[in-house]
Write an enzyme that holds these catalytic residues in place. Structure first.
Site, PDB file in Angstrom:
ATOM      1  N   ASP A 271       0.831  -1.205   0.000  1.00 35.42           N
ATOM      2  CA  ASP A 271       0.000   0.000   0.000  1.00 35.42           C
ATOM      3  C   ASP A 271       0.867   1.257   0.000  1.00 35.42           C
ATOM      4  OD1 ASP A 271      -2.291   1.517   0.064  1.00 35.42           O
ATOM      5  OD2 ASP A 271      -2.621   1.288   2.210  1.00 35.42           O
ATOM      6  N   GLY A 272       0.381   2.297  -0.661  1.00 34.31           N
ATOM      7  CA  GLY A 272       1.061   3.586  -0.628  1.00 34.31           C
ATOM      8  C   GLY A 272       1.688   4.019  -1.938  1.00 34.31           C
TER       9      GLY A 272
ATOM     10  N   GLY B   1       0.283   5.133  -4.694  1.00 38.11           N
ATOM     11  CA  GLY B   1      -0.322   6.364  -5.186  1.00 38.11           C
ATOM     12  C   GLY B   1       0.142   7.583  -4.414  1.00 38.11           C
TER      13      GLY B   1
ATOM     14  N   TRP C 237       2.895   7.848  -2.717  1.00 44.23           N
ATOM     15  CA  TRP C 237       4.322   8.039  -3.021  1.00 44.23           C
ATOM     16  C   TRP C 237       4.477   8.877  -4.283  1.00 44.23           C
ATOM     17  CZ3 TRP C 237       7.627   7.020  -7.028  1.00 44.23           C
ATOM     18  CH2 TRP C 237       9.003   6.987  -6.747  1.00 44.23           C
TER      19      TRP C 237
ATOM     20  N   ARG D 132       0.160   8.230 -10.820  1.00 45.47           N
ATOM     21  CA  ARG D 132       0.061   7.081  -9.924  1.00 45.47           C
ATOM     22  C   ARG D 132       0.807   5.868 -10.467  1.00 45.47           C
ATOM     23  NH1 ARG D 132      -3.755   7.097  -5.887  1.00 45.47           N
ATOM     24  NH2 ARG D 132      -4.019   4.840  -6.078  1.00 45.47           N
TER      25      ARG D 132
ATOM     26  N   HIS E 192       3.404   2.773  -8.856  1.00 42.50           N
ATOM     27  CA  HIS E 192       3.334   1.321  -9.029  1.00 42.50           C
ATOM     28  C   HIS E 192       4.645   0.781  -9.597  1.00 42.50           C
ATOM     29  CE1 HIS E 192      -0.817   1.366  -7.930  1.00 42.50           C
ATOM     30  NE2 HIS E 192      -1.189   2.075  -8.986  1.00 42.50           N
TER      31      HIS E 192
ATOM     32  N   SER F 123      -6.662  -6.122  -5.926  1.00 40.41           N
ATOM     33  CA  SER F 123      -7.853  -6.680  -5.274  1.00 40.41           C
ATOM     34  C   SER F 123      -9.052  -6.669  -6.218  1.00 40.41           C
ATOM     35  CB  SER F 123      -8.193  -5.875  -4.012  1.00 40.41           C
ATOM     36  OG  SER F 123      -8.792  -4.639  -4.360  1.00 40.41           O
TER      37      SER F 123
ATOM     38  N   ARG G 268     -10.828   1.641  -9.894  1.00 39.57           N
ATOM     39  CA  ARG G 268      -9.886   2.718 -10.215  1.00 39.57           C
ATOM     40  C   ARG G 268      -9.976   3.081 -11.699  1.00 39.57           C
ATOM     41  NH1 ARG G 268      -4.497   1.296  -6.562  1.00 39.57           N
ATOM     42  NH2 ARG G 268      -5.613   1.053  -4.582  1.00 39.57           N
TER      43      ARG G 268
ATOM     44  N   LEU H 274      11.260 -20.889  -2.161  1.00 39.99           N
ATOM     45  CA  LEU H 274      10.249 -19.948  -1.689  1.00 39.99           C
ATOM     46  C   LEU H 274       8.980 -20.041  -2.523  1.00 39.99           C
ATOM     47  CD1 LEU H 274       9.463 -17.386   0.050  1.00 39.99           C
ATOM     48  CD2 LEU H 274      10.382 -16.045  -1.855  1.00 39.99           C
TER      49      LEU H 274
ATOM     50  N   GLU I   3      -0.237 -12.354  13.174  1.00 36.14           N
ATOM     51  CA  GLU I   3       0.163 -11.130  13.856  1.00 36.14           C
ATOM     52  C   GLU I   3       0.204 -10.013  12.811  1.00 36.14           C
ATOM     53  OE1 GLU I   3       0.784 -10.743  17.135  1.00 36.14           O
ATOM     54  OE2 GLU I   3       0.205 -12.843  17.421  1.00 36.14           O
TER      55      GLU I   3
END
Length: 242
Positions: free
Chosen positions: A20-21, A23, A25, A33, A37, A65, A71, A131, A207
């Site tokens: 998140d963030g 846009g 930034w 925007r 990304h 999402s 958007r 991974l 957590e």
């Protein structure tokens, strides 16, 4: 040992990050925007490397999402163009580093060029054993649960599933993350403190660590800092501390 004094024997098995963030930034730098990304892609590369170095087994990143379709067309189009660029530039390294890529969500609804790039990646990394890198794409936690229920109803109609057979293990097997462990740690940069419909089932006992840094500025050191915070927590899973 690193500067955050991480115990490498107690690193979270499954880490998920809400990226998140981007846009904000870009806005702070008077950029479109899409520039945010693009900068965020660089953070992805470094987080994957650090996760491998620390021994994280599963890494899930929230890329797009089911609500992000709201958007602008330009922004959505730019996101998927970046996805194609990222896959094309990183595939060789992902294969060489034994990373297995999985997509969580209905990615068949995304633009065809992005879909083809993803399928190429899934095929090229399917036998890798390192991974597990999950890309949550066109993903929503509620949509995933609905999808699992639909599968259960279909099995019931076929006569292969009875109500008594429905338990947590069965539901877990119908999730996009079937066969993977639950999420231990969810990190959300950008200063926001909400879950945003992300991994509602898998993150039941995760957590949470919320951080003020915007995603494009997120560094391996920030990942280390979040893990160090995780290791200071007492995870009781509904019980009491020993």
């Amino acid at each position: 040992m690193n500067s955050y004094d991480i115990n490498l024997e107690k690193v979270p098995t499954h880490i998920a990050i809400i990226m998140d963030g981007n846009g904000r930034w870009a806005k702070s730098r008077f950029l479109p925007r899409t520039a945010g990304h693009k900068a965020g892609v660089e953070a992805i590369r470094e987080v994957i490397k650090e996760s491998q170095r620390l021994g994280v087994k599963h890494l899930t990143l929230y890329a797009f999402s089911t609500e992000n379709w709201k958007r602008s067309i330009a922004e959505v189009s730019g996101i998927f163009k970046l996805l194609v660029t990222y896959v094309n530039s990183e595939l060789k390294e992902l294969v060489e580093n034994n990373v297995k890529v999985t997509v969580l969500g209905d990615y068949r609804q995304i633009p065809s060029d992005a879909e083809k790039s993803l399928e190429k990646t899934l095929e090229a990394t399917k036998n890798n054993t390192g991974l597990r890198f999950n890309i949550a794409l066109n993903y929503g936690g509620r949509h995933e649960i609905v999808h699992a229920v639909q599968q259960a109803v279909s099995l019931a109609r076929q006569g292969t599933l009875t109500p008594e057979a429905v338990d947590e293990a069965l539901v877990d097997s119908l999730m996009y993350t079937a066969g993977q462990p639950p999420v231990d740690l969810i990190i959300r940069p950008s200063g926001e403190q909400r879950i945003s419909n992300f991994l509602l089932w898998q993150g039941a006992y995760a957590e949470f660590v919320f951080m003020d840094v915007l995603w494009p500025d997120f560094t391996p050191g920030d990942l280390d800092r979040a893990i160090a915070e995780f290791q200071r927590r007492s995870r009781r899973f509904g019980g009491i501390s020993s």
